[in-house]
Each structure stands twice: as C-alpha cells, then as structure tokens.
Design a protein around this motif. Structure first.
Motif, PDB file in Angstrom:
ATOM      1  N   GLU A   1      18.015  11.686  15.881  1.00 38.76           N
ATOM      2  CA  GLU A   1      16.784  11.787  16.664  1.00 38.76           C
ATOM      3  C   GLU A   1      15.678  12.462  15.844  1.00 38.76           C
ATOM      4  O   GLU A   1      14.518  12.042  15.880  1.00 38.76           O
ATOM      5  N   MET A   2      16.050  13.477  15.085  1.00 34.32           N
ATOM      6  CA  MET A   2      15.072  14.183  14.256  1.00 34.32           C
ATOM      7  C   MET A   2      14.506  13.274  13.162  1.00 34.32           C
ATOM      8  O   MET A   2      13.308  13.310  12.872  1.00 34.32           O
ATOM      9  N   ILE A   3      15.354  12.451  12.573  1.00 33.48           N
ATOM     10  CA  ILE A   3      14.903  11.542  11.517  1.00 33.48           C
ATOM     11  C   ILE A   3      13.927  10.510  12.085  1.00 33.48           C
ATOM     12  O   ILE A   3      12.890  10.211  11.481  1.00 33.48           O
ATOM     13  N   ALA A   4      14.251   9.976  13.261  1.00 37.05           N
ATOM     14  CA  ALA A   4      13.358   9.002  13.898  1.00 37.05           C
ATOM     15  C   ALA A   4      11.999   9.630  14.196  1.00 37.05           C
ATOM     16  O   ALA A   4      10.943   9.025  13.948  1.00 37.05           O
ATOM     17  N   LYS A   5      12.013  10.860  14.699  1.00 35.73           N
ATOM     18  CA  LYS A   5      10.754  11.553  15.001  1.00 35.73           C
ATOM     19  C   LYS A   5       9.970  11.857  13.727  1.00 35.73           C
ATOM     20  O   LYS A   5       8.732  11.855  13.736  1.00 35.73           O
ATOM     21  N   GLU A   6      10.694  12.106  12.642  1.00 32.98           N
ATOM     22  CA  GLU A   6      10.025  12.400  11.370  1.00 32.98           C
ATOM     23  C   GLU A   6       9.249  11.191  10.870  1.00 32.98           C
ATOM     24  O   GLU A   6       8.141  11.326  10.327  1.00 32.98           O
ATOM     25  N   GLY A   7       9.807   9.991  11.042  1.00 29.73           N
ATOM     26  CA  GLY A   7       9.101   8.782  10.641  1.00 29.73           C
ATOM     27  C   GLY A   7       7.797   8.617  11.396  1.00 29.73           C
ATOM     28  O   GLY A   7       6.759   8.268  10.816  1.00 29.73           O
ATOM     29  N   VAL A   8       7.829   8.873  12.702  1.00 31.15           N
ATOM     30  CA  VAL A   8       6.614   8.784  13.515  1.00 31.15           C
ATOM     31  C   VAL A   8       5.627   9.874  13.118  1.00 31.15           C
ATOM     32  O   VAL A   8       4.405   9.648  13.062  1.00 31.15           O
ATOM     33  N   LEU A   9       6.155  11.066  12.814  1.00 35.72           N
ATOM     34  CA  LEU A   9       5.302  12.167  12.384  1.00 35.72           C
ATOM     35  C   LEU A   9       4.589  11.833  11.078  1.00 35.72           C
ATOM     36  O   LEU A   9       3.383  12.102  10.925  1.00 35.72           O
ATOM     37  N   ILE A  10       5.311  11.235  10.140  1.00 34.77           N
ATOM     38  CA  ILE A  10       4.701  10.830   8.866  1.00 34.77           C
ATOM     39  C   ILE A  10       3.573   9.835   9.108  1.00 34.77           C
ATOM     40  O   ILE A  10       2.502   9.914   8.488  1.00 34.77           O
TER      41      ILE A  10
ATOM     42  N   ALA B   1       4.928   2.838  -6.755  1.00 38.97           N
ATOM     43  CA  ALA B   1       4.430   3.773  -5.743  1.00 38.97           C
ATOM     44  C   ALA B   1       5.439   4.897  -5.519  1.00 38.97           C
ATOM     45  O   ALA B   1       6.625   4.650  -5.327  1.00 38.97           O
ATOM     46  N   VAL B   2       4.953   6.131  -5.530  1.00 34.91           N
ATOM     47  CA  VAL B   2       5.844   7.281  -5.398  1.00 34.91           C
ATOM     48  C   VAL B   2       6.101   7.654  -3.934  1.00 34.91           C
ATOM     49  O   VAL B   2       6.972   8.463  -3.638  1.00 34.91           O
ATOM     50  N   ASN B   3       5.370   7.057  -3.005  1.00 36.07           N
ATOM     51  CA  ASN B   3       5.478   7.460  -1.596  1.00 36.07           C
ATOM     52  C   ASN B   3       6.851   7.217  -0.987  1.00 36.07           C
ATOM     53  O   ASN B   3       7.268   7.945  -0.081  1.00 36.07           O
ATOM     54  N   ILE B   4       7.570   6.192  -1.461  1.00 39.21           N
ATOM     55  CA  ILE B   4       8.913   5.956  -0.938  1.00 39.21           C
ATOM     56  C   ILE B   4       9.809   7.127  -1.301  1.00 39.21           C
ATOM     57  O   ILE B   4      10.559   7.648  -0.459  1.00 39.21           O
ATOM     58  N   GLN B   5       9.717   7.564  -2.545  1.00 39.84           N
ATOM     59  CA  GLN B   5      10.494   8.716  -2.992  1.00 39.84           C
ATOM     60  C   GLN B   5      10.104   9.967  -2.201  1.00 39.84           C
ATOM     61  O   GLN B   5      10.960  10.760  -1.794  1.00 39.84           O
ATOM     62  N   TRP B   6       8.810  10.147  -2.002  1.00 40.96           N
ATOM     63  CA  TRP B   6       8.302  11.298  -1.246  1.00 40.96           C
ATOM     64  C   TRP B   6       8.877  11.322   0.167  1.00 40.96           C
ATOM     65  O   TRP B   6       9.327  12.355   0.660  1.00 40.96           O
ATOM     66  N   ALA B   7       8.869  10.160   0.837  1.00 38.63           N
ATOM     67  CA  ALA B   7       9.382  10.083   2.208  1.00 38.63           C
ATOM     68  C   ALA B   7      10.888  10.335   2.248  1.00 38.63           C
ATOM     69  O   ALA B   7      11.390  11.050   3.128  1.00 38.63           O
ATOM     70  N   ALA B   8      11.610   9.750   1.284  1.00 38.60           N
ATOM     71  CA  ALA B   8      13.066   9.938   1.241  1.00 38.60           C
ATOM     72  C   ALA B   8      13.428  11.402   1.022  1.00 38.60           C
ATOM     73  O   ALA B   8      14.330  11.934   1.690  1.00 38.60           O
TER      74      ALA B   8
ATOM     75  N   GLY C   1       0.847  -1.175   0.000  1.00 40.21           N
ATOM     76  CA  GLY C   1       0.000   0.000   0.000  1.00 40.21           C
ATOM     77  C   GLY C   1       0.888   1.232   0.000  1.00 40.21           C
ATOM     78  O   GLY C   1       1.812   1.338   0.823  1.00 40.21           O
ATOM     79  N   ALA C   2       0.633   2.155  -0.919  1.00 38.82           N
ATOM     80  CA  ALA C   2       1.548   3.279  -1.123  1.00 38.82           C
ATOM     81  C   ALA C   2       1.827   4.082   0.148  1.00 38.82           C
ATOM     82  O   ALA C   2       2.994   4.318   0.492  1.00 38.82           O
ATOM     83  N   PRO C   3       0.811   4.528   0.897  1.00 39.07           N
ATOM     84  CA  PRO C   3       1.128   5.292   2.112  1.00 39.07           C
ATOM     85  C   PRO C   3       1.911   4.474   3.133  1.00 39.07           C
ATOM     86  O   PRO C   3       2.848   4.982   3.766  1.00 39.07           O
ATOM     87  N   ALA C   4       1.555   3.209   3.292  1.00 36.51           N
ATOM     88  CA  ALA C   4       2.220   2.374   4.300  1.00 36.51           C
ATOM     89  C   ALA C   4       3.687   2.150   3.968  1.00 36.51           C
ATOM     90  O   ALA C   4       4.541   2.188   4.859  1.00 36.51           O
ATOM     91  N   ILE C   5       4.007   1.939   2.688  1.00 35.31           N
ATOM     92  CA  ILE C   5       5.417   1.710   2.377  1.00 35.31           C
ATOM     93  C   ILE C   5       6.216   3.012   2.419  1.00 35.31           C
ATOM     94  O   ILE C   5       7.422   2.990   2.620  1.00 35.31           O
ATOM     95  N   GLY C   6       5.524   4.142   2.254  1.00 28.79           N
ATOM     96  CA  GLY C   6       6.195   5.420   2.478  1.00 28.79           C
ATOM     97  C   GLY C   6       6.595   5.577   3.938  1.00 28.79           C
ATOM     98  O   GLY C   6       7.716   6.002   4.257  1.00 28.79           O
ATOM     99  N   ILE C   7       5.685   5.221   4.827  1.00 31.14           N
ATOM    100  CA  ILE C   7       5.977   5.263   6.265  1.00 31.14           C
ATOM    101  C   ILE C   7       7.104   4.294   6.599  1.00 31.14           C
ATOM    102  O   ILE C   7       8.043   4.629   7.332  1.00 31.14           O
ATOM    103  N   ALA C   8       7.015   3.084   6.062  1.00 33.25           N
ATOM    104  CA  ALA C   8       8.054   2.082   6.312  1.00 33.25           C
ATOM    105  C   ALA C   8       9.410   2.559   5.816  1.00 33.25           C
ATOM    106  O   ALA C   8      10.438   2.349   6.481  1.00 33.25           O
ATOM    107  N   ALA C   9       9.429   3.204   4.654  1.00 36.75           N
ATOM    108  CA  ALA C   9      10.692   3.716   4.117  1.00 36.75           C
ATOM    109  C   ALA C   9      11.294   4.756   5.053  1.00 36.75           C
ATOM    110  O   ALA C   9      12.506   4.753   5.306  1.00 36.75           O
ATOM    111  N   ALA C  10      10.465   5.664   5.567  1.00 35.05           N
ATOM    112  CA  ALA C  10      10.957   6.682   6.500  1.00 35.05           C
ATOM    113  C   ALA C  10      11.559   6.035   7.736  1.00 35.05           C
ATOM    114  O   ALA C  10      12.630   6.443   8.219  1.00 35.05           O
ATOM    115  N   MET C  11      10.900   5.004   8.232  1.00 32.31           N
ATOM    116  CA  MET C  11      11.413   4.319   9.420  1.00 32.31           C
ATOM    117  C   MET C  11      12.663   3.506   9.082  1.00 32.31           C
ATOM    118  O   MET C  11      13.575   3.383   9.902  1.00 32.31           O
TER     119      MET C  11
END
Length: 350
Positions: free
Chosen positions: A122-131, A95-102, A50-60
């Motif tokens: 720490e900021m990157i980790a928080k960004e993943g949760v924020l996404i 899915a473009v969401n991985i690119q968007w998150a990166a 799922g595009a949004p979910a894999i974007g979140i996963a990519a951020a994490m």
C-alpha cells in the motif's frame, strides 16, 4: 492539460493508465497496465516518454509488481521485486529518473521493513501517486523561477517535448512559458519538429495549441536561420540527465541548438528538476547514450518508408550539451549557473 499517466486503485484491481503518445496528435487513447511488463513496454516503445514521466511510470510499474508478490518478509519481498526494478531500469538507459524513482522506493522498503507486506504494498502504491503529484508542483516551481527570464513579447524556441506530456503535468521547459503567460506576458513559442520521432511536431505543438499558447512549428534545420534573423529571443529545453559539472543530455539536436544560440548571443536555458540530475557522474562523457532502432529513421510512423532498403542508419537518441553553452539551469530550488549545480547535491558526492 490531459493526463499523461493516472493511477487507479479500486475494486481490488490496481492499474496504471498511460496515455499512448505514439498515437498523438490524431488519437487520444490510454493503455491499461495491470502488470509491470506492460509499463516496461510502454516506456521502451515510447507510449510514455520524457524523463519525469517515465520516472513516474517506473514507480507505478514497481507498485504493480509489488502487488503481485507473495512474501514472508521484507527481505524476500525485495528479492522478488528486483527483476521488475531491473527490467524498468533497462527500458531506457539515458534518463536517470527511472533510477531515481526505483531508489526512492527501495529506501521506502528499507525504512519500513518491519511493516506487514500488505502495508508495504500500500505504501509503494501511494508513493507512486505522491511522485506524480510532487512532479506537478516541482514543474510549477521551475516555472516561477524561469518566468523571470522571459520578457513580454518574447519568442521562445524549444526542442523536443518537455511539456505536460513529458511530465506529471505542466511541463519542465514549458513551465516558464506557461507561468509567464499566467503573469500576463504575451509569449509565442517556436517548436523544432525533432526528428526522427517528431516529438516537437506531434506533441509540443499539439499540447500548446490545446492550451491556446501561440506556437509555430519549424523543421529542425531552420532554427539557425531564425536566430540569425533575430526572430528568437531565448531557448528553453528539458533534460534527461544532467551531471555534476552542468553538462546536459537531452534529445538529439539539443547540442546543435545550444551551439547556434551561443553563436547568436541568445540565452539557452535548461529546465531540470532535481530528479533528473545525476550527482554521481562528473561529466557528460559518462552519460549512457541510447541508440534506437533504424526503422524510426527510415520510416514515418512505421508505415511510410522514406529511405532505400538496407541503408546503414545511426539513430542516436540523445546528445550531450557541454555546460559552457548553457546560460542557466532552472530547478525547483532556483536558477543556477551550470558550474554551480553540484551545490545542490544532498549527498555531497565528489
């Protein structure tokens, strides 16, 4: 709604917990990822999809990679992070969401490059949760706009899974359905099974049943007959990538549903968070379309072989639905005609 993905950061060990969707609906279990390579595998082999979910996963996944890096400055830090970002970008191309998150995390690093490396991590980790948290609110906004087009007593057809399991929660295509029900409307859903991975049968039907939303499962090739009989009032699907002219890439079979809906004068809506809209591409012909391994077609769950050995297979994972078949695109900013979607481009791409 069960969590699709969770971030746990405690006792000095950060990890992403990913619901293994390959085991649904029979088993609810999580994959513990402490390395970005595990996240890549989860995306590639559809434990999360799922595009949004894999974007979140990519951020994490990027956050996990960042946590393992030792660097003297932001330039070295970014260079060492690049292989992880590239691996995630290559895990699923449509899915473009991985690119968007990166790109979002790359901007975060660039805007804070004078910060200590520990602070950047720490900021990157928080960004993943924020996404993740933002995605749930975005989906609810899509639901509020989309519910306006659903009447009391309507039957909605959806294809594949663009529900809570494909997102941080609440879903994209299911958001208008959930919101309409919360408004007191009596709604029922027809879910295409969605061959060959059966996301409609295994995931959409399951998650709607968990929430007591009336759902009927049908074979993919039954949708047209139900439309002809007048048993479907509207269609709502998700999208993995939508482009400037309003063309939409979604799970294979979406195009067929859209053409059938047009022929039968049935509204066809696409739920598209802005994170899944690629304003750099002018038409659907430019979208990279993933083709997946043949065993997904010739086998069921990798165990039961249903085709002759050695048969040639085309396992095209997505198709492109031209804008002319789409009634409206539902975003967190409102509902738009496909030809107007380019007006949402914050960068004004031509």
């Amino acid at each position: 709604m069960i969590d699709t993905i969770k971030w746990i950061d405690g006792a000095g060990t950060a990890k992403a917990m990913i619901l293994d969707q390959t085991r649904l609906p029979h088993d609810i279990s999580y994959i513990e990822c402490t390395d970005y390579r595990q996240v890549v595998d989860c995306i590639k082999y559809l434990a999360i999809r799922g595009a949004p979910a894999i974007g979140i996963a990519a951020a994490m996944g990027i956050a996990l990679a960042a946590d393992a890096i030792s660097a003297a400055d932001a330039m070295e830090f970014s260079a060492k992070l690049r292989p992880a970002i590239d691996a995630l970008l290559n895990s699923r191309p449509t899915a473009v969401n991985i690119q968007w998150a990166a790109e979002r995390i790359e901007r975060l690093i660039e805007n804070n490059k004078t910060m200590p490396i520990s602070a950047l991590k720490e900021m990157i980790a928080k960004e993943g949760v924020l996404i993740l948290n933002e995605d749930i609110e975005i989906n609810k906004a899509i639901g509020r706009y989309g519910a306006e087009f659903i009447k009391d007593g309507d039957t909605v057809l959806t294809h594949c899974n663009a529900g809570a399991l494909a997102t941080g929660g609440y879903g994209t295509a299911t958001a208008p359905i959930r919101m309409a029900i919360e408004q007191g409307k009596r709604i029922s859903v027809i879910a295409d099974e969605t061959r060959p991975i059966l996301q409609g049968a295994r995931l959409t039907a399951w998650e709607l049943m968990q929430d007591n939303i009336p759902v009927t499962l049908i074979p993919d090739n039954a949708a047209g007959e139900l439309m002809r009989r007048g048993e479907i009032d509207l269609c709502i699907v998700g999208t993995d990538r939508t482009v400037r002219n309003g063309d939409v890439a979604n799970k294979i079979g979406t195009y067929s549903v859209a053409v059938l809906a047009k022929e039968n004068n049935i509204p066809f809506y696409v739920a598209a968070p802005l994170s899944s809209i690629d304003f750099t591409l002018s038409s659907g012909s430019e979208i990279p379309i993933e083709e997946r391994p043949s065993h997904e077609v010739t086998n069921v769950f990798g165990r039961c072989e249903i085709a002759p050995k050695g048969v040639a297979v085309r396992n095209i994972a997505f198709d492109v639905t031209p804008a002319k078949y789409i009634t409206l695109i539902l975003t967190e900013k409102g509902a738009f005609k496909p030809e107007a979607i380019h007006t949402l481009d914050p960068k004004g791409n031509k």
